[in-house]
Scaffold this motif. Structure first.
Motif, PDB file in Angstrom:
ATOM      1  N   ILE A  80       0.961  -1.167   0.056  1.00  0.00           N
ATOM      2  CA  ILE A  80       0.174   0.091   0.072  1.00  0.00           C
ATOM      3  C   ILE A  80       0.744   1.038   0.095  1.00  0.00           C
ATOM      4  CG2 ILE A  80      -2.063   1.333   1.245  1.00  0.00           C
ATOM      5  CD1 ILE A  80      -2.664  -1.384   2.702  1.00  0.00           C
ATOM      6  N   ILE A  81       0.700   2.033  -1.110  1.00  0.00           N
ATOM      7  CA  ILE A  81       1.478   3.232  -0.983  1.00  0.00           C
ATOM      8  C   ILE A  81       0.297   4.506  -0.873  1.00  0.00           C
ATOM      9  CG2 ILE A  81       3.080   4.778  -2.210  1.00  0.00           C
ATOM     10  CD1 ILE A  81       4.143   2.594  -3.363  1.00  0.00           C
ATOM     11  N   VAL A  82       0.343   5.476   0.123  1.00  0.00           N
ATOM     12  CA  VAL A  82      -0.471   6.402  -0.071  1.00  0.00           C
ATOM     13  C   VAL A  82       0.288   7.750  -0.399  1.00  0.00           C
ATOM     14  CG1 VAL A  82      -1.996   7.980   1.294  1.00  0.00           C
ATOM     15  CG2 VAL A  82      -2.319   5.328   1.539  1.00  0.00           C
ATOM     16  N   VAL A  98      -4.531   3.128   6.787  1.00  0.00           N
ATOM     17  CA  VAL A  98      -5.234   2.844   5.963  1.00  0.00           C
ATOM     18  C   VAL A  98      -5.386   1.340   5.619  1.00  0.00           C
ATOM     19  CG1 VAL A  98      -5.773   2.686   3.258  1.00  0.00           C
ATOM     20  CG2 VAL A  98      -5.387   4.835   4.589  1.00  0.00           C
ATOM     21  N   GLN A  99      -4.107   0.844   5.959  1.00  0.00           N
ATOM     22  CA  GLN A  99      -3.863  -0.705   6.263  1.00  0.00           C
ATOM     23  C   GLN A  99      -4.700  -1.377   7.004  1.00  0.00           C
ATOM     24  OE1 GLN A  99       0.029  -2.126   7.584  1.00  0.00           O
ATOM     25  NE2 GLN A  99      -0.262  -4.018   6.856  1.00  0.00           N
ATOM     26  N   ALA A 100      -4.707  -0.805   8.308  1.00  0.00           N
ATOM     27  CA  ALA A 100      -5.268  -1.366   9.195  1.00  0.00           C
ATOM     28  C   ALA A 100      -6.983  -1.185   9.226  1.00  0.00           C
ATOM     29  CB  ALA A 100      -5.089  -0.421  10.849  1.00  0.00           C
ATOM     30  N   LYS A 101      -7.442   0.031   8.633  1.00  0.00           N
ATOM     31  CA  LYS A 101      -8.765   0.340   8.316  1.00  0.00           C
ATOM     32  C   LYS A 101      -9.503  -0.783   7.222  1.00  0.00           C
ATOM     33  CE  LYS A 101      -9.320   4.862   9.809  1.00  0.00           C
ATOM     34  NZ  LYS A 101      -9.508   6.530   9.383  1.00  0.00           N
ATOM     35  N   LEU A 102      -8.514  -1.048   6.232  1.00  0.00           N
ATOM     36  CA  LEU A 102      -8.920  -2.089   5.149  1.00  0.00           C
ATOM     37  C   LEU A 102      -8.808  -3.396   5.568  1.00  0.00           C
ATOM     38  CD1 LEU A 102      -7.415  -0.198   2.288  1.00  0.00           C
ATOM     39  CD2 LEU A 102      -9.847  -0.341   2.831  1.00  0.00           C
ATOM     40  N   GLY A 103      -7.959  -3.839   6.431  1.00  0.00           N
ATOM     41  CA  GLY A 103      -7.341  -5.201   6.847  1.00  0.00           C
ATOM     42  C   GLY A 103      -6.485  -5.998   6.062  1.00  0.00           C
ATOM     43  N   ASN A 106      -1.487  -8.660   4.905  1.00  0.00           N
ATOM     44  CA  ASN A 106      -0.334  -9.328   4.142  1.00  0.00           C
ATOM     45  C   ASN A 106       0.653  -8.239   3.505  1.00  0.00           C
ATOM     46  OD1 ASN A 106      -0.809 -11.927   5.018  1.00  0.00           O
ATOM     47  ND2 ASN A 106      -2.784 -12.042   3.451  1.00  0.00           N
ATOM     48  N   ALA A 107       0.183  -6.776   3.798  1.00  0.00           N
ATOM     49  CA  ALA A 107       0.582  -5.825   3.091  1.00  0.00           C
ATOM     50  C   ALA A 107       1.824  -5.114   3.915  1.00  0.00           C
ATOM     51  CB  ALA A 107      -0.321  -4.896   2.456  1.00  0.00           C
ATOM     52  N   PHE A 108       2.810  -4.384   3.056  1.00  0.00           N
ATOM     53  CA  PHE A 108       3.557  -3.394   3.845  1.00  0.00           C
ATOM     54  C   PHE A 108       3.400  -2.109   3.329  1.00  0.00           C
ATOM     55  CE2 PHE A 108       6.203  -4.564   0.257  1.00  0.00           C
ATOM     56  CZ  PHE A 108       6.404  -3.457  -0.128  1.00  0.00           C
ATOM     57  N   ALA A 109       3.428  -1.083   3.863  1.00  0.00           N
ATOM     58  CA  ALA A 109       2.601   0.326   3.683  1.00  0.00           C
ATOM     59  C   ALA A 109       3.449   1.443   4.082  1.00  0.00           C
ATOM     60  CB  ALA A 109       1.401   0.301   4.265  1.00  0.00           C
ATOM     61  N   PHE A 110       3.575   2.532   3.037  1.00  0.00           N
ATOM     62  CA  PHE A 110       4.559   3.763   3.464  1.00  0.00           C
ATOM     63  C   PHE A 110       3.707   4.892   2.666  1.00  0.00           C
ATOM     64  CE2 PHE A 110       6.512   1.405   0.255  1.00  0.00           C
ATOM     65  CZ  PHE A 110       6.784   2.376  -1.145  1.00  0.00           C
ATOM     66  N   ILE A 135       5.729  -8.439  -5.551  1.00  0.00           N
ATOM     67  CA  ILE A 135       4.579  -8.546  -4.929  1.00  0.00           C
ATOM     68  C   ILE A 135       3.407  -8.805  -6.099  1.00  0.00           C
ATOM     69  CG2 ILE A 135       4.721  -7.130  -3.123  1.00  0.00           C
ATOM     70  CD1 ILE A 135       3.509  -4.643  -4.691  1.00  0.00           C
ATOM     71  N   LYS A 136       2.090  -9.365  -5.617  1.00  0.00           N
ATOM     72  CA  LYS A 136       1.353  -9.615  -6.695  1.00  0.00           C
ATOM     73  C   LYS A 136       0.343  -8.279  -7.186  1.00  0.00           C
ATOM     74  CE  LYS A 136      -1.903 -13.138  -8.268  1.00  0.00           C
ATOM     75  NZ  LYS A 136      -2.687 -14.497  -7.820  1.00  0.00           N
ATOM     76  N   TYR A 137       0.026  -7.833  -5.875  1.00  0.00           N
ATOM     77  CA  TYR A 137      -1.124  -6.819  -6.073  1.00  0.00           C
ATOM     78  C   TYR A 137      -0.573  -5.529  -5.213  1.00  0.00           C
ATOM     79  CZ  TYR A 137      -4.293 -10.163  -7.990  1.00  0.00           C
ATOM     80  OH  TYR A 137      -4.654 -11.266  -8.727  1.00  0.00           O
ATOM     81  N   ALA A 138      -0.756  -4.465  -5.810  1.00  0.00           N
ATOM     82  CA  ALA A 138      -0.336  -3.203  -5.093  1.00  0.00           C
ATOM     83  C   ALA A 138      -1.611  -2.373  -5.041  1.00  0.00           C
ATOM     84  CB  ALA A 138       0.967  -2.055  -5.474  1.00  0.00           C
TER      85      ALA A 138
END
Length: 317
Positions: A80-82, A98-103, A106-110, A135-138
């Protein structure tokens, strides 16, 4: 291994409050009018975030819509990139919130901060991760609550901005997708900034802008990056099916289209409805026309932002 990354899903979100130029003038007692604003910018409306709503909320709504469009689950997302200038907090990043809100467990985020060019910067980073096979999906989100950092007594800047979010899910494809990305910056150009910051004034500050300089720089750099992108891909202006530029000012968009000799009917314009939503600008515009873009269409995304930053992403839909 696939050699391209592709937009598999697109989503957006706009806050409920929608204000016309006259409503903005009345609400903040500004000495301006709909005619004055529209003639100079092409802006008619903007959406404003509510007091109990945050940047991460807008990002989450747009991301959920993109995940639904891509028909994948939150747990499928690996990155996840914001892209934002108005994160909820100094830390943690908006992306992890956002990662936490979406559940997306399995992602890393920055976060990425390149102002109005942030979304394309983030897409370029995600593109590299996808192509590498790591990764498969971003999930890439452009989101900003610009109403939080404008001085509502400065009519020269406050009428230009709005709030919103747009998101894309990026995955791999062997035929269609991103053909090239192009990122640039020039830190010596200081014509658009805030008058504060955590490390200097312990506050975000308000937007300050040299309007005419930004106008001139925007036209020059957008035209340059578009032409360079086409040259590097052995393409002509006539090959472009859709140009989706940063939505800051319709006069800039019109001037760029004229300078590169691109028919205006190939250019997506949403600034009249959204104003300048910074990093959310391009994905919001993309979502507004996604049903009209056909398979194999050549789509060029181009942005200009504070920094100064400018960027492009060329993709085969």
């Amino acid at each position: 291994m696939s050699n391209k990354s592709r937009f598999l899903g697109i989503g957006s979100y706009l806050p409920k409050e929608r204000l016309s130029n006259d409503e903005v003038a009345a609400k903040w007692s500004l000495d301006t009018s709909d005619e004055w604003i529209y003639q100079r910018t092409g802006i008619k409306y903007r959406h404003i975030i509510s007091e109990d709503e945050f940047t991460s909320d807008m990002a989450g709504h747009a991301a959920n819509n993109a995940l639904k469009d891509a028909q994948i689950s939150a747990e499928d997302v690996g990155l996840i990139i914001v892209a934002t200038t108005t994160a909820d907090k100094t830390f943690p990043s908006c992306a992890t919130i956002v990662q936490a809100k979406l559940g997306c467990k399995n992602a890393f985020a920055f976060d990425v901060q390149a102002a109005c060019s942030g979304f394309l910067y983030a897409v370029a980073v995600a593109d590299e991760f996808i192509k590498s096979g790591k990764i498969k999906y971003a999930l890439v989100i452009g989101v900003d609550a610009m109403s939080k950092i404008v001085d509502w007594q400065d009519r020269s800047t406050c009428v230009l901005f709005g709030d919103g979010a747009g998101a894309v899910v990026i995955g791999s494809d062997s035929e269609h997708g991103i053909l090239s990305t192009h990122l640039y910056s020039d830190g010596k150009v200081d014509i658009l900034c805030t008058n504060g910051g955590v490390g200097t004034t312990s506050s975000s500050g308000y937007i300050c802008m040299s309007g005419q300089a930004v106008f001139k720089h925007g036209i020059e750099k957008l035209a340059d990056v578009i032409l360079e992108t086409l040259k590097q891909n052995d393409l002509q202006i006539s090959d472009i099916d859709w140009l989706i530029p940063h939505q800051a000012n319709v006069r800039i968009i019109e001037a760029v289209a004229k300078k590169i000799n691109l028919p205006l009917d190939k250019t997506v314009i949403t600034v009249n409805q959204h104003a300048n939503t910074s990093a959310a600008s391009i994905p919001l515009a993309l979502d507004s026309v996604k049903s009209k873009i056909k398979a194999n269409d050549l789509v060029l995304l181009a942005s200009i932002g504070a920094g100064m930053t400018w960027a492009s992403v060329l993709l085969r839909y």
